[in-house]
Design a protein around this motif. Structure first.
Motif, PDB file in Angstrom:
ATOM      1  N   ALA A  12       0.824  -1.210   0.000  1.00 19.92           N
ATOM      2  CA  ALA A  12       0.000   0.000   0.000  1.00 19.92           C
ATOM      3  C   ALA A  12       0.856   1.257   0.000  1.00 19.92           C
ATOM      4  CB  ALA A  12      -0.926   0.000   1.209  1.00 19.92           C
ATOM      5  N   ASP A  15       2.150   1.646  -3.614  1.00 23.70           N
ATOM      6  CA  ASP A  15       1.159   1.919  -4.657  1.00 23.70           C
ATOM      7  C   ASP A  15       0.343   3.184  -4.430  1.00 23.70           C
ATOM      8  OD1 ASP A  15       1.855  -0.316  -6.086  1.00 23.70           O
ATOM      9  OD2 ASP A  15       0.326  -1.588  -5.180  1.00 23.70           O
ATOM     10  N   TYR A  16       0.241   3.648  -3.172  1.00 28.11           N
ATOM     11  CA  TYR A  16      -0.639   4.759  -2.859  1.00 28.11           C
ATOM     12  C   TYR A  16       0.097   5.855  -2.092  1.00 28.11           C
ATOM     13  CZ  TYR A  16      -4.314   1.389  -3.924  1.00 28.11           C
ATOM     14  OH  TYR A  16      -5.102   0.462  -4.536  1.00 28.11           O
ATOM     15  N   THR A 101      -9.371   6.451  -2.409  1.00 27.17           N
ATOM     16  CA  THR A 101      -9.731   5.110  -1.973  1.00 27.17           C
ATOM     17  C   THR A 101      -9.312   4.916  -0.524  1.00 27.17           C
ATOM     18  OG1 THR A 101      -7.640   4.177  -2.694  1.00 27.17           O
ATOM     19  CG2 THR A 101      -9.449   4.124  -4.266  1.00 27.17           C
ATOM     20  N   VAL A 103      -7.677   2.158   1.981  1.00 27.78           N
ATOM     21  CA  VAL A 103      -6.870   0.947   1.920  1.00 27.78           C
ATOM     22  C   VAL A 103      -6.407   0.575   3.324  1.00 27.78           C
ATOM     23  CG1 VAL A 103      -4.772  -0.067   0.965  1.00 27.78           C
ATOM     24  CG2 VAL A 103      -6.077   1.556  -0.386  1.00 27.78           C
ATOM     25  N   CYS A 122      -6.301   7.216   0.662  1.00 25.13           N
ATOM     26  CA  CYS A 122      -5.155   7.201  -0.243  1.00 25.13           C
ATOM     27  C   CYS A 122      -5.518   7.684  -1.635  1.00 25.13           C
ATOM     28  CB  CYS A 122      -4.608   5.786  -0.362  1.00 25.13           C
ATOM     29  SG  CYS A 122      -4.132   5.061   1.184  1.00 25.13           S
ATOM     30  N   ARG A 123      -4.485   8.156  -2.318  1.00 27.11           N
ATOM     31  CA  ARG A 123      -4.573   8.510  -3.732  1.00 27.11           C
ATOM     32  C   ARG A 123      -3.551   7.643  -4.453  1.00 27.11           C
ATOM     33  NH1 ARG A 123      -3.158  13.819  -3.661  1.00 27.11           N
ATOM     34  NH2 ARG A 123      -5.316  14.434  -3.374  1.00 27.11           N
ATOM     35  N   GLY A 124      -3.939   7.076  -5.580  1.00 25.97           N
ATOM     36  CA  GLY A 124      -3.050   6.202  -6.330  1.00 25.97           C
ATOM     37  C   GLY A 124      -1.851   6.939  -6.896  1.00 25.97           C
ATOM     38  N   LYS A 125      -0.695   6.292  -6.854  1.00 25.85           N
ATOM     39  CA  LYS A 125       0.515   6.895  -7.408  1.00 25.85           C
ATOM     40  C   LYS A 125       0.620   6.577  -8.892  1.00 25.85           C
ATOM     41  CE  LYS A 125       3.737   6.805  -3.520  1.00 25.85           C
ATOM     42  NZ  LYS A 125       5.013   6.235  -3.071  1.00 25.85           N
ATOM     43  N   LYS A 126       1.257   7.464  -9.624  1.00 24.79           N
ATOM     44  CA  LYS A 126       1.574   7.220 -11.029  1.00 24.79           C
ATOM     45  C   LYS A 126       2.876   6.424 -11.088  1.00 24.79           C
ATOM     46  CE  LYS A 126      -1.736   9.994 -12.382  1.00 24.79           C
ATOM     47  NZ  LYS A 126      -3.011   9.425 -12.646  1.00 24.79           N
ATOM     48  N   LYS A 130       6.224   6.082  -8.451  1.00 28.39           N
ATOM     49  CA  LYS A 130       6.748   4.833  -7.905  1.00 28.39           C
ATOM     50  C   LYS A 130       8.242   4.720  -8.151  1.00 28.39           C
ATOM     51  CE  LYS A 130       2.443   2.305  -8.558  1.00 28.39           C
ATOM     52  NZ  LYS A 130       1.802   1.201  -9.250  1.00 28.39           N
TER      53      LYS A 130
END
Length: 151
Positions: A12, A15-16, A101, A103, A122-126, A130
């Motif tokens: 997590a 990814d976030y 989201t 998580v 969380c907010r998803g990473k690009k 990463k």
């Protein structure tokens, strides 16, 4: 003595981007707490979802207790999370409007022996984010090695 458990979701943090964290209680049935205390749980593939202003953890895997009988629990099922109404409403608003989201980050037992789930908004990473975080980890590791050599 109560055996403490600390199960992390390392995926997590990669990814976030974690904006806020909350500590929520979990509604458990049967022998689930015994399996958690033994460390037989997995939260890497899990996520949280709202259903009528109630928050549920989906895809959390708690293995069946080895010494359980016919009253043993299911390994994968939805588990209700316990938060204050104010926290639930703010989470629901932010998930709906901002596209964020929820998580699970960590599953642990507190000093009273109760199972808690630390969740994060969380907010998803690009992909480039990463890569940047991997570079930061490498530089930290290299700096630690250099410091170790001089000490």
């Amino acid at each position: 003595m109560i055996k403490t458990a600390n199960i992390l979701n390392k995926k997590a943090k990669f990814d976030y981007e974690i904006l806020e964290t909350y500590s929520a209680g979990i509604v458990l049935t049967g022998t689930e707490i015994k399996s958690i205390r033994l460390g037989k749980a997995n939260i890497t593939e899990s996520f949280c979802e709202f259903n009528n202003l109630e928050l549920f953890a989906i895809n959390t895997s708690i293995e069946e207790y080895a010494f359980g009988n016919q009253f043993n629990h299911k390994a994968r099922s939805e588990r209700k999370l316990l938060l204050n109404k104010k926290e639930l409403k703010s989470l629901a608003r932010s998930v709906e409007t901002k596209g964020l989201t929820i998580v699970p980050l960590r599953l642990f037992t507190n000093e009273k022996g109760l199972a808690k789930l630390e969740i994060g908004l969380c907010r998803g990473k690009k992909t480039y984010d990463k890569r940047e975080s991997l570079k930061e980890q490498d530089t930290k590791r290299d700096l630690a090695r250099i410091k170790k050599e001089f000490n």
